[in-house]
Scaffold this active site. Sequence first.
Site, short mmCIF file in Angstrom:
data_model
loop_
_atom_site.label_atom_id
_atom_site.label_comp_id
_atom_site.label_asym_id
_atom_site.label_seq_id
_atom_site.Cartn_x
_atom_site.Cartn_y
_atom_site.Cartn_z
N TYR A 1 -3.44 -17.38 28.02
CA TYR A 1 -4.74 -17.45 28.69
C TYR A 1 -5.08 -18.88 29.12
CZ TYR A 1 -9.74 -16.31 29.36
OH TYR A 1 -11.01 -16.13 29.86
N LYS B 1 -5.57 -19.98 33.00
CA LYS B 1 -6.84 -20.52 33.46
C LYS B 1 -6.71 -21.97 33.94
CE LYS B 1 -9.51 -16.93 32.80
NZ LYS B 1 -10.17 -16.23 33.93
#
Length: 248
Positions: free
Chosen positions: A155, A159
């Site tokens: 993640y 991101k």
Amino acid sequence: MELGIEGKTALVTGAAGGLGAAIAEALAAQGVVVAVADIRLDLAGSVAGRIRAMGHRAFGVAMDVTDASSVDGAFQEIEDQAGSPDILINNAGFTRDNRIGKMPESDWDAVVDVVLKGAYLCTKRALPAMVAREWGRIVSISSRAHLGNPGQANYSAAKAGLLGFTRAMALENGRFGITANAIAPGIIDTAAVRQLPHYERIVENAKATLPIRRIGCPQDISDAVSFLASERASYITGEVLHVTGGRY
């Protein structure tokens, strides 16, 4: 403040709930026609119905952001119903947390594909019409996790990748009147966060440690998105706006 986007068309990905739904509602309240896109058409349709019940314009559309043919089909449907999107919100994303040594390759691929490949496919499909009309807004929802979180290598990497993607899009497309920016939320009080077993501890920690002593709410993010999608932000591009209550 008049945002100057009434009558524009927006596509919000991953909008069946959480931040995506809040963003869709906020844009619709500004007079934008909103395509509520999600892989779960039934839930996207429910969000769109709720927006219409408020007197605004919205419709649900099925979209798997990792599949080029699905993205193209969804864009065709949006173009038929409301014209090409003037505003693209790359919001689709989710977590599958684990320490890197225990993280299955499938969990790495799933998270990175939805966040990064999804933004690539949707932006690529949206750009030609934006270039032709010499106006466009691309807002990608990153996360404070771009700075790195233990147990979230997939993640965090995805991101962080959105920030590089955003800056590249800003440099490539500014001359066409298109801006590209990212928002990095902190902990936001969504249904997914409230379901965490340590939710109460998260809330108490925010109250005890953040400069702004509360957990964030979806409107904190949707207000920021509405501004960056507006005429008022026409000279802002390639930026990342942290909406974290001061948490870094």
